[in-house]
Design a protein around this motif. Structure first.
Motif, PDB file in Angstrom:
ATOM      1  N   GLY A  23      -0.153  -1.107  -3.932  1.00 58.27           N
ATOM      2  CA  GLY A  23       0.342   0.261  -3.834  1.00 58.27           C
ATOM      3  C   GLY A  23       1.210   0.595  -5.028  1.00 58.27           C
ATOM      4  N   HIS A  74      -7.467  -5.674   0.360  1.00 55.62           N
ATOM      5  CA  HIS A  74      -6.278  -4.835   0.290  1.00 55.62           C
ATOM      6  C   HIS A  74      -5.117  -5.325   1.145  1.00 55.62           C
ATOM      7  CE1 HIS A  74      -4.139  -1.142  -0.563  1.00 55.62           C
ATOM      8  NE2 HIS A  74      -4.001  -0.879   0.720  1.00 55.62           N
ATOM      9  N   SER A  86       0.835  -1.188   0.000  1.00 50.54           N
ATOM     10  CA  SER A  86       0.000   0.000   0.000  1.00 50.54           C
ATOM     11  C   SER A  86       0.882   1.256   0.000  1.00 50.54           C
ATOM     12  CB  SER A  86      -0.957  -0.044   1.194  1.00 50.54           C
ATOM     13  OG  SER A  86      -1.948   0.934   1.111  1.00 50.54           O
TER      14      SER A  86
END
Length: 234
Positions: A99, A213, A74
Motif C-alpha cells: 500500500g 497481496h 494495503s
C-alpha cells in the motif's frame, strides 16, 4: 520499540497474529489494531467514518511509551499515513505493505460497489487481479473470503486531509508483494498521481517480498523479518 500494526480493508487485527508473535519474541511491544466496526462481520458499522479509523491509530500512537514503528497493510497504509500526519514527531518509521501513503484531498479508494453503506470484499479473479491471491490455495482462499468483514463506505470514500509537512521527514519502508520494487520505483518516477506522497518522502527503502497481496496471512515469517529489519533501521 513500539510496533503498531494497521490492517488493510476487510481485515481485523487477528490477521496479524502470525506476524506479531515473532515481533514480540524479538523484544518489541506489538499492538495489532482492529479498527472501529471491523470487530466481526456482525458488528455495527453504521456511522463509522474515516476519522474514526484514523483516531484509533492516533490513540494507539499516543498510548505508546516511546518511538513508534507504524506498519500499514494495503489501504491501511493510507489510514496509517493520515495518523502519522497527526503525530509526525512520535513515529520513527512507517512500513507500507502492499500500500501507499494517502494523498491529500483524495479518497483512500474508489470504484468498489457498496451495499447498504458497506463495501464487501470483491472476487479478485472477477476483478482481473489474480496476482493478489496467487499464493492462496483453494481451501484457504475460501476461508479468507468467508472471514472478510465489509468496510464502512465512508472510510474509503471520504477525501483525506493532511496538514503537517513534517510527515515527509519520517522514513518509509515500502514492501512490494504482488508488484516489484522496480515497478514501484518506476511508477513514482513517472509521476503517478496516487504516489505523489511517496514521491515527496525524503527517505524510502524499497523491499521485494514476492507473492500475493496478503503476506501477513500467506508468508508471515518473511514479513516479520522485513518489519524487524525496519525496526532495526529505526
Amino acid at each position: 520499540m513500539d510496533i503498531i500494526l494497521v490492517p488493510g480493508l476487510w481485515l481485523d487485527g487477528h490477521t496479524w497474529d502470525d506476524v506479531a508473535t515473532p515481533l514480540a519474541e524479538a523484544g518489541h511491544h506489538v499492538r495489532a489494531l482492529t479498527l472501529p466496526g471491523m470487530e466481526s462481520r456482525d458488528a455495527d458499522r453504521s456511522g463509522v467514518t474515516l476519522d474514526d479509523h484514523v483516531a484509533a491509530v492516533v490513540s494507539a500512537i499516543d498510548e505508546a511509551d516511546g518511538p513508534v514503528l507504524l506498519v500499514g497493510h494495503s489501504v491501511g497504509s493510507g489510514i496509517a499515513h493520515v495518523a502519522l500526519d497527526r503525530r509526525p514527531d512520535r513515529v520513527a518509521r512507517a512500513v507500507h505493505v502492499g500500500g501507499f501513503p494517502a494523498t491529500d484531498g483524495q479518497p483512500l479508494l474508489s470504484g468498489l460497489p457498496a451495499e447498504d453503506g458497506e463495501v464487501p470484499m470483491p472476487d479478485w479473479v472477477e476483478m482481473g487481479e489474480e496476482a493478489n491471491i496467487v499464493d492462496f490455495d483453494e481451501a484457504r482462499l475460501a476461508r479468507f473470503y468467508a472471514d472478510a468483514i465489509p468496510v464502512p463506505e465512508p472510510v474509503i470514500t471520504t477525501p483525506v486531509r493532511l496538514s503537517d509537512e513534517r510527515r515527509y521527514a519520517v522514513p518509509v519502508t515500502a514492501v512490494c508483494p504482488e508488484y516489484t520494487a522496480a515497478d514501484l520505483r518506476s511508477w513514482v518516477e513517472s509521476g503517478e498521481e496516487s504516489l505523489s506522497e511517496l514521491a515527496r518522502i525524503q527517505s524510502v527503502e524499497y523491499v521485494d517480498l514476492p507473492g500475493g497481496h496478503w503476506p501477513q496471512v500467506t508468508q508471515p515469517a518473511r514479513l516479520a523479518e522485513v518489519i524487524l529489519e525496519a525496526a532495526r533501521a529505526g
